[in-house]
Design an enzyme around this catalytic site. Structure first.
Site, PDB file in Angstrom:
ATOM      1  CG  HIS A  53      -1.765  -1.167   1.421  1.00 42.44           C
ATOM      2  ND1 HIS A  53      -2.739  -1.520   0.520  1.00 42.44           N
ATOM      3  CD2 HIS A  53      -1.801  -2.106   2.407  1.00 42.44           C
ATOM      4  CE1 HIS A  53      -3.339  -2.631   0.957  1.00 42.44           C
ATOM      5  NE2 HIS A  53      -2.780  -3.000   2.080  1.00 42.44           N
ATOM      6  CG  HIS A 113      -6.520  -5.755   1.546  1.00 46.03           C
ATOM      7  ND1 HIS A 113      -7.175  -5.078   2.528  1.00 46.03           N
ATOM      8  CD2 HIS A 113      -5.208  -5.604   1.785  1.00 46.03           C
ATOM      9  CE1 HIS A 113      -6.281  -4.539   3.347  1.00 46.03           C
ATOM     10  NE2 HIS A 113      -5.095  -4.842   2.920  1.00 46.03           N
TER      11      HIS A 113
END
Lengths: 209, 336
Positions: free
Chosen positions: B58, B221
């Site tokens: 991320h 996700h």
């Protein structure tokens, strides 16, 4: 009495049992997971055994806590984490002791289960390792004669019963209804643990691990 | 799926080595552990430590905000997987400077259980006072009445900024918690995803988004969002998200907010600017003033295309802390 020596022996028996069943665990996990269950469990118990082999520590709290840490480092999967929470819960309940009775170990394992339920937010009946651990520890607490054998039997039955359950946790949960009929790999690990502990060569009756 | 990598097994460690090679003047590995990143140099005694952690994949989240004015330590897991609690314990120990530690992280199952075990151990064995606050800014992940099950996404960067600035002012742990809690209550985020991302070790996408479709409210996700819809224009997407956020936050004339337009990894800065332009128009119509707009990549999902918009409603105290100086590898704020 359960002391450092018997804890070390117990872990070694579990580790051996897991290694013997590695392929079976991989196969179980492939049905609705990524197949790494056998490998991570094997790595985890090897690491815990290695720690117990080397350490000078005799206090049960430190032994279980650090074995849990070593296990977690080597097996940071969800099941690995859950099992180290089990060990951490056991550790906390045995504060100040260098040995304990089977009864005391049973109540420490109960604390281990509490720690798992609290941290992971799960309970029995959800197709996880708890479905083996919960009945096993209950049997360990309530059987005066051959408590470890009773625990092993209860764990095996508990694991078998996961076939009828619907998965709610982890990747298996994606399969929903389709998970019914499949044996849960985590619960199988739980059954193997208690099977290994009960095979203490006739020592089960006097409560040695 | 094409990626510029070496062995997928080394994806995290090699990226971490790159971070320290590039920004070694500001950040360092704690006790040579590539999964625990801390501020470089000496700790400031008596300062509250701010720790975060989570899965990799991320960037700049989470570790990019370790540095002056923001975080003290960040614990890094594998791609989309929680770090182990033993690493989190190391992160807490690294951040502790005698005044207690705030663990500020996103509301994900694995992170939660590992952080809680680590906090318990640090309190029992190291006598460190540890408290936690969770980022739950993603309004698409659960309805308002189930706020505590919402996921944390890009908006947590604002919370890092507030907590970090308050701690650097040498406020006590209770004071840092109270102002960070206020900030978290004032932050909401929602996003859309246009394409999936690929976990390097998996090698292919683990979910699919149709060619003409977008996922409204998808998690970072690939978690399911609110709906799948036909692709919309930038203005339509922006209007929809600001409307949803407006149902939960007061966007009143005369008030001040900060806004974050966050690219999820494969969306151009041009597209982000088109979105921001529309937000500026809407806020001008409402009579709301935007302070310190944040536009760029703050919380990504590797090569996922899409954007998220976060709104942070300010008061005087929050505004002052938001504008306080910060210098981390991915977030720099010189005094305005």
């Amino acid at each position: 009495m359960i002391d450092k020596e018997s804890v070390r022996e117990g872990f070694q028996r579990i580790s051996k049992k897991i290694d013997e069943n590695k392929e079976r665990l991989i196969e179980l996990d492939r049905q609705n997971g990524d197949g790494d269950l056998g490998i991570s469990m094997s790595d985890g118990f090897h690491a815990a055994c290695e720690f117990l082999e080397k350490t000078e520590e005799k206090r049960l709290t430190q032994l279980f806590s650090q074995a849990g840490n070593a296990f977690n480092e080597a097996a940071p999967s969800s099941l690995g984490t859950i099992l180290s929470f089990f060990m951490k819960g056991i550790a906390k309940d045995l504060k100040g002791k260098e040995s304990c009775s089977t009864k005391e170990m049973a109540s420490a394992m109960q604390a281990g289960i509490q720690n798992v339920m609290e941290k992971a937010g799960s309970k029995a009946g959800e197709k996880t390792i708890l479905d083996a651990l919960v009945p096993a520890v209950h049997a360990l607490e309530s059987n005066e004669d051959a408590p470890w054998m009773a625990a092993a039997q209860a764990a095996a039955e508990g694991s078998e019963a996961t076939r009828q359950m619907k998965a709610v946790w982890g990747r298996a949960a994606y399969y929903g209804e389709q998970s019914i009929g499949i044996l849960d790999g985590g619960s199988y690990v739980g059954a193997l643990i208690f099977q290994a502990l009960s095979e203490g060569k006739g020592e089960r009756a006097n409560g040695k691990l | 799926m094409k990626k510029i990598i070496n062995d997928p097994k080394n994806y995290v460690d090699e990226a971490m080595e790159g971070i320290v090679a590039a920004y070694g003047d500001r950040v360092a590995f704690f006790e040579n552990d590539k999964r625990v990143l801390v501020r470089a140099g000496k700790k400031k005694e008596g300062k509250v430590g701010i720790v975060t952690g989570g899965g990799f994949g991320h960037l700049p989240l989470f570790l990019g905000y370790v540095g002056e004015g923001m975080l003290d330590a960040c614990v890094v897991g594998n791609v989309f997987a929680s770090p182990s609690y033993t690493k989190m314990e190391a992160g807490i120990r690294a951040a502790d400077a005698g005044a207690g530690v705030l663990c500020l992280y996103g509301n994900y199952g694995g992170d939660k259980m590992n952080f809680r075990q680590a906090m318990e151990d640090c309190a029992d064995l190291e006598d460190i006072r540890c408290e936690e606050l969770l980022g739950t800014d993603d309004i698409a992940s659960a309805p308002a009445e189930k706020m505590d099950t919402r996921r944390g996404v890009a908006g947590i960067v604002f919370a890092y900024k507030i907590a970090g600035a308050a701690a650097d002012e040498m406020r006590s742990l209770d004071e840092v918690i109270s102002v960070t809690k206020k900030a978290l209550g004032n932050i909401r985020t929602m996003g859309v995803a246009l394409t999936p991302c690929v976990v390097p070790e998996a090698g292919g996408p683990t979910f699919f988004i149709g060619e003409e479709e977008m996922e409204v409210g998808m998690g970072i996700h690939g978690e399911k969002g609110i709906s799948t819809s036909k692709i919309m224009t930038a203005d339509e997407i922006t209007d929809m998200i600001i409307d949803k956020i407006g149902e939960e936050l007061p966007l009143l004339a005369g008030s001040e907010i900060s806004v974050m337009v966050n690219g999820l990894g494969a969306t151009s800065l041009e597209e982000q600017m088109i979105v921001y332009r529309r937000i500026a128009q809407i806020m001008e119509e409402k009579g709301v003033t935007i302070v310190a707009p944040h536009i760029g990549e703050y919380a990504t999902s590797m090569e996922m295309a899409g954007i998220s918009i976060s709104v942070f409603v300010l008061d005087e105290e929050l505004k002052k802390l938001l504008l306080a100086p910060a210098a981390t590898p991915f977030y720099t704020n010189i005094s305005r």
